[in-house]
Design an enzyme around this catalytic site. Structure first.
Site, PDB file in Angstrom:
ATOM      1  N   LYS A   1      44.221  44.270  48.772  1.00 17.07           N
ATOM      2  CA  LYS A   1      44.279  42.826  49.034  1.00 17.07           C
ATOM      3  C   LYS A   1      44.641  42.531  50.494  1.00 17.07           C
ATOM      4  O   LYS A   1      45.040  43.434  51.240  1.00 17.07           O
ATOM      5  CB  LYS A   1      45.288  42.201  48.065  1.00 17.07           C
TER       6      LYS A   1
ATOM      7  N   TYR B   1      38.525  35.493  39.676  1.00 20.39           N
ATOM      8  CA  TYR B   1      39.771  35.259  38.941  1.00 20.39           C
ATOM      9  C   TYR B   1      39.637  34.115  37.933  1.00 20.39           C
ATOM     10  O   TYR B   1      40.639  33.487  37.581  1.00 20.39           O
ATOM     11  CB  TYR B   1      40.902  34.977  39.917  1.00 20.39           C
TER      12      TYR B   1
ATOM     13  N   ASN C   1      50.551  41.159  46.310  1.00 18.23           N
ATOM     14  CA  ASN C   1      50.968  42.420  45.697  1.00 18.23           C
ATOM     15  C   ASN C   1      50.038  43.596  45.981  1.00 18.23           C
ATOM     16  O   ASN C   1      49.926  44.520  45.178  1.00 18.23           O
ATOM     17  CB  ASN C   1      51.233  42.231  44.202  1.00 18.23           C
TER      18      ASN C   1
ATOM     19  N   HIS D   1      44.658  45.279  43.483  1.00 14.60           N
ATOM     20  CA  HIS D   1      44.177  44.865  42.163  1.00 14.60           C
ATOM     21  C   HIS D   1      43.757  46.092  41.379  1.00 14.60           C
ATOM     22  O   HIS D   1      43.217  47.038  41.953  1.00 14.60           O
ATOM     23  CB  HIS D   1      42.965  43.937  42.316  1.00 14.60           C
TER      24      HIS D   1
ATOM     25  N   GLU E   1      33.956  43.494  36.941  1.00 11.04           N
ATOM     26  CA  GLU E   1      34.445  43.390  38.311  1.00 11.04           C
ATOM     27  C   GLU E   1      33.661  44.301  39.262  1.00 11.04           C
ATOM     28  O   GLU E   1      33.382  43.922  40.399  1.00 11.04           O
ATOM     29  CB  GLU E   1      35.936  43.729  38.336  1.00 11.04           C
TER      30      GLU E   1
HETATM   31  P1  DAT Z   1      47.703  41.958  37.655  1.00 12.68           P
HETATM   32  O1  DAT Z   1      47.137  41.843  39.048  1.00 12.68           O
HETATM   33  O2  DAT Z   1      48.915  42.841  37.615  1.00 12.68           O
HETATM   34  O3  DAT Z   1      46.657  42.337  36.644  1.00 12.68           O
HETATM   35  P2  DAT Z   1      47.515  39.270  36.590  1.00 12.68           P
HETATM   36  O4  DAT Z   1      46.134  39.645  36.156  1.00 12.68           O
HETATM   37  O5  DAT Z   1      48.435  38.692  35.557  1.00 12.68           O
HETATM   38  O6  DAT Z   1      48.251  40.515  37.254  1.00 12.68           O
HETATM   39  O7  DAT Z   1      47.433  38.207  37.766  1.00 12.68           O
HETATM   40  C1  DAT Z   1      46.445  38.346  38.772  1.00 12.68           C
HETATM   41  C2  DAT Z   1      47.074  38.105  40.121  1.00 12.68           C
HETATM   42  O8  DAT Z   1      47.560  36.773  40.195  1.00 12.68           O
HETATM   43  C3  DAT Z   1      48.299  38.978  40.415  1.00 12.68           C
HETATM   44  O9  DAT Z   1      47.946  40.258  40.911  1.00 12.68           O
HETATM   45  C4  DAT Z   1      49.020  38.152  41.428  1.00 12.68           C
HETATM   46  C5  DAT Z   1      48.763  36.723  40.971  1.00 12.68           C
HETATM   47  N1  DAT Z   1      49.860  36.248  40.113  1.00 12.68           N
HETATM   48  C6  DAT Z   1      50.085  36.576  38.815  1.00 12.68           C
HETATM   49  N2  DAT Z   1      51.175  35.964  38.337  1.00 12.68           N
HETATM   50  C7  DAT Z   1      51.664  35.234  39.364  1.00 12.68           C
HETATM   51  C8  DAT Z   1      52.784  34.376  39.537  1.00 12.68           C
HETATM   52  N3  DAT Z   1      53.626  34.120  38.515  1.00 12.68           N
HETATM   53  N4  DAT Z   1      52.956  33.793  40.741  1.00 12.68           N
HETATM   54  C9  DAT Z   1      52.103  34.013  41.769  1.00 12.68           C
HETATM   55  N5  DAT Z   1      51.022  34.820  41.687  1.00 12.68           N
HETATM   56  C10 DAT Z   1      50.816  35.415  40.504  1.00 12.68           C
HETATM   57 MG    MG Z   2      44.982  41.344  36.002  1.00 12.38          MG
END
Ligand code: DAT
Ligand code: MG
Length: 139
Positions: A11, A51, A114, A117, A128
């Site tokens: 990212k 997303y 973070n 992905h 994806e």
């Molecule tokens: P992951 O990337 O671990 O699969 P996810 O699919 O639940 O997590 O969410 C996708 C992305 O969205 C994640 O990498 C970062 C962002 N995200 C998720 N929860 C968030 C939050 N509570 N606040 C801000 N960004 C968030």
């Molecule tokens: Mg995810």
């Protein structure tokens, strides 16, 4: 795509922080083979579509803004048990909760920024990967 493949993006914070090489080296050292890779910059439309499952979540706008804030590296990875093993390697979404040695523990700034992905299921990996790569870009 078979169950031995997953999809990743390094990212914008990982690229901006100069950590792309170290992260790729870690991924390869854990036995993942690169089947496709590109350096690209998502448009707003692409990030929204990628997303789309999070469209109703409160962080969706912030997520799209962040993912379009700079270039990313997208890749398809191959390894036995790729999806689960890669999720284990990247660690929890929130780096504060990520295990020692995981990519997010080592390199992520925050839950939103973070570093990396990883697909959450074989069907996601398929969607994806196909989102980012034409068949003739996958080796
Ligand atoms: P992951 O990337 O671990 O699969 P996810 O699919 O639940 O997590 O969410 C996708 C992305 O969205 C994640 O990498 C970062 C962002 N995200 C998720 N929860 C968030 C939050 N509570 N606040 C801000 N960004 C968030
Ligand atoms: Mg995810």
């Amino acid at each position: 795509m078979a169950t031995n493949r997953t999809f990743t993006m390094l990212k914008p914070d990982a690229i901006e922080g100069g950590n792309a090489g170290k992260i790729l080296d870690l991924i390869i050292s854990k036995g993942f083979k690169i089947k496709a890779m590109k350096f690209t910059h998502l448009s707003e439309a692409q990030a929204k579509e990628f997303y789309i499952e999070h469209a109703e979540r409160p962080f969706y706008g912030e997520l799209v803004e962040y993912m379009t804030s700079g270039p990313i590296i997208a890749a398809i990875l191959e390894k036995d048990n790729a999806v689960a093993d890669f999720r284990a390697l990247i660690g929890a979404t929130d780096p504060a909760e990520a295990a020692d040695g995981t990519i997010r523990k080592l390199y992520a700034e925050s839950k939103g920024r973070n570093a990396v992905h990883g697909s959450d299921a074989d069907a996601s990996a398929e969607r994806e990967g196909a989102f980012h790569f034409a068949p003739n870009e996958i080796f």
